[in-house]
Design a protein around this motif. Sequence first.
Motif, short mmCIF file in Angstrom:
data_model
loop_
_atom_site.label_atom_id
_atom_site.label_comp_id
_atom_site.label_asym_id
_atom_site.label_seq_id
_atom_site.Cartn_x
_atom_site.Cartn_y
_atom_site.Cartn_z
N TRP A 171 0.81 -1.23 0.00
CA TRP A 171 0.00 0.00 0.00
C TRP A 171 0.84 1.27 0.00
O TRP A 171 0.34 2.33 -0.31
CB TRP A 171 -0.91 0.04 1.24
CG TRP A 171 -1.85 -1.11 1.32
CD1 TRP A 171 -3.02 -1.24 0.63
CD2 TRP A 171 -1.71 -2.28 2.11
NE1 TRP A 171 -3.61 -2.43 0.94
CE2 TRP A 171 -2.84 -3.09 1.87
CE3 TRP A 171 -0.75 -2.73 3.03
CZ2 TRP A 171 -3.02 -4.31 2.49
CZ3 TRP A 171 -0.94 -3.95 3.65
CH2 TRP A 171 -2.06 -4.73 3.37
N SER A 172 2.10 1.17 0.42
CA SER A 172 2.87 2.40 0.67
C SER A 172 4.26 2.30 0.07
O SER A 172 4.85 1.21 0.02
CB SER A 172 3.04 2.62 2.18
OG SER A 172 1.80 2.72 2.81
N GLU A 226 -3.47 -1.50 6.25
CA GLU A 226 -2.47 -0.55 5.71
C GLU A 226 -1.54 -0.06 6.81
O GLU A 226 -0.31 -0.08 6.65
CB GLU A 226 -3.16 0.65 5.05
CG GLU A 226 -3.98 0.30 3.82
CD GLU A 226 -5.46 0.14 4.14
OE1 GLU A 226 -5.80 -0.23 5.29
OE2 GLU A 226 -6.28 0.39 3.24
#
Length: 458
Positions: A83-84, A426
Motif C-alpha cells: 500500500w505504501s 495498511e
Amino acid sequence: MPGADTLTTEIRAERGARARVVAADLAARGVVGVAIHWVDNAGICRVKTVPVRQLPHAAAWGVGASPAFDVFLADDSMTETPWSGGPVGDLRLVPDLDRVLVSAAQPGWAWAPGDRLRQDGTPHPLCARRFARRMQAAAGERGLSLRTGFEIEWVAAHAGADDEPPVVAAEGPAYGARRLVECSDYLRDLLVAFAEQDMTVLQLHPEYTPGQFEVSFAPEDAVGAADTAMVVRHTIRAVSARHGFRVSFAPVVLPGSVGNGGHLHLSLWQEGVNAMQGGDRVHALTFVGEAFLAGVLDALPALTAVGASSAASFLRLVPSHWAGAFRCWGLENREAAVRLITGSVGERAASANAEVKCFDGAANPYLAVGAVVAAGLDGIERRLLLPRETLGNPDGTDAERLPASLVEAADAFDRSQALAAAMGPELQGAVAAVRRAEAVRFAGSTPEEVVAATRWRY
Ligand code: GLU
Ligand code: MG
C-alpha cells in the motif's frame, strides 16, 4: 471540530473562515510561520510550514506531503508495502486549529499537529493521529474516557557534531541536586517556556543517567497527550539550543547506561469516576479497570513493537533499568512493564492510574496511545482478568521477558489480532514493514553502532 476526518465543501468553508480568525490572532501575537507536524511510523516527527497568511488555505485544503513517509525509516531511507512507498502520490496535511500553540522558545513560530487526508478529502488510513482519535472514540462509545500523559525523558549535551561522543550538560549523582544547580538557568527557562505556552507541568527533575532530565504534564485525553508529547520535545529542543545544548530523546544515549523512557500513564473514567479505583477487585480496581489493564498485558509483546520501536529500544529494555522489561504488573513496581499507581491515601479517586513503562522516546506517541487503548478495549470486550501480581523484582523469577529485539517484537505484532483489527491492514502493514526494515538495517551492528546511529535521530 476535533481534527479533520472528512473535508466536505461546507467543512472546508467553515475551517477556512475559522482559520482566518486564528491567523489574525497569531499575526497580532508576532507569529510569522505555522509549523504543521506529524509523526511517522519510525517515530520521527516531520514538519511542513506555511506563512501565517496561508493558514486559512492550509486549514481548508491542507498542504502537500508524500505518502512515502509512511514507510520512512529513522535514518530517512525507505521501505515499502503493497500500500505504501514509491515516489508517486500526494496527501494533504491539515492543521488542527484547536491545537495551535504559539512557541515561547522560537519567536515568530506556532505549532499545529496535522491530520493526513487524501486529495478527495477523505481520511488517509495510515494517519496515526486519526488512529489515536478513532480509538479514543471507540472508548467513548463504551462510555469511557481517558486521562493520559507521557513522561518525557531526555539527555542534554553540549553542542557537537553527530559523530562526536556526547559531552553531557551536567554530571553529578542521579536525581542529584548538583545537576539542578549546574543547569539552573536552563531548567528555569524551560519552566518559563512551558508556562508561557499554557502547559501544566507537574514535575521537572534530574533523572538517573548523566545529563538526563524528565518532565511530566497534567493528564489529557489520548490525542491531546500525544500532541503535547511532541510540542514538549520541540520546546525542550528550542530552549536547549539557546543554552548551547543539543538533546536526545533516543532510547539509549550512552551505551550501557539507563535510557530515555517514554512511559505512558493512563486512567479510565466512567461518568466522571475513575475506574482505576473504588472497585472491589485487587487494589480497588473496578472490573472495567482490571479488564482494560489485562487487555494491555495480554497484548504487551505486540505493543512493544509500537512503543519500543527502534533497534536501540532493546538496548534500553533490559532488566534492572526500571524500563519494564517483563510482561507483568505490580503495585508501584518499577521493574514491571505495567506499574499500577494508586497514589496517596486521600487522593486516590483522582490520582490512581497505570503506567506502561516499556515504551521509550523513539515511539510515535499517537500509535502508542491508540494501540494501548485498542488493547485495553479488547480486554474489556473479552472480560479478561489480571494474572497474579508481581510483588518484587521479576528478574530471576518465571516472569516472561518482553521481546528482546525488533524482530521478536514485529513477530508478536504480526500475531496480534486485536491490533490488526484496530489499525487496519495498511497501518498495521506499514508499522511492521518499518520495524523489519530497521531490524535488517542494524543486523550485525554492535550496541555502540546502534546507539551512535540513533542517538541524535529522536
Ligand atoms: N529512564 C528509565 C527508562 O528508561 C526510567 C526511570 C524512571 O522510572 O523514571 O525507562
Ligand atoms: Mg523517569
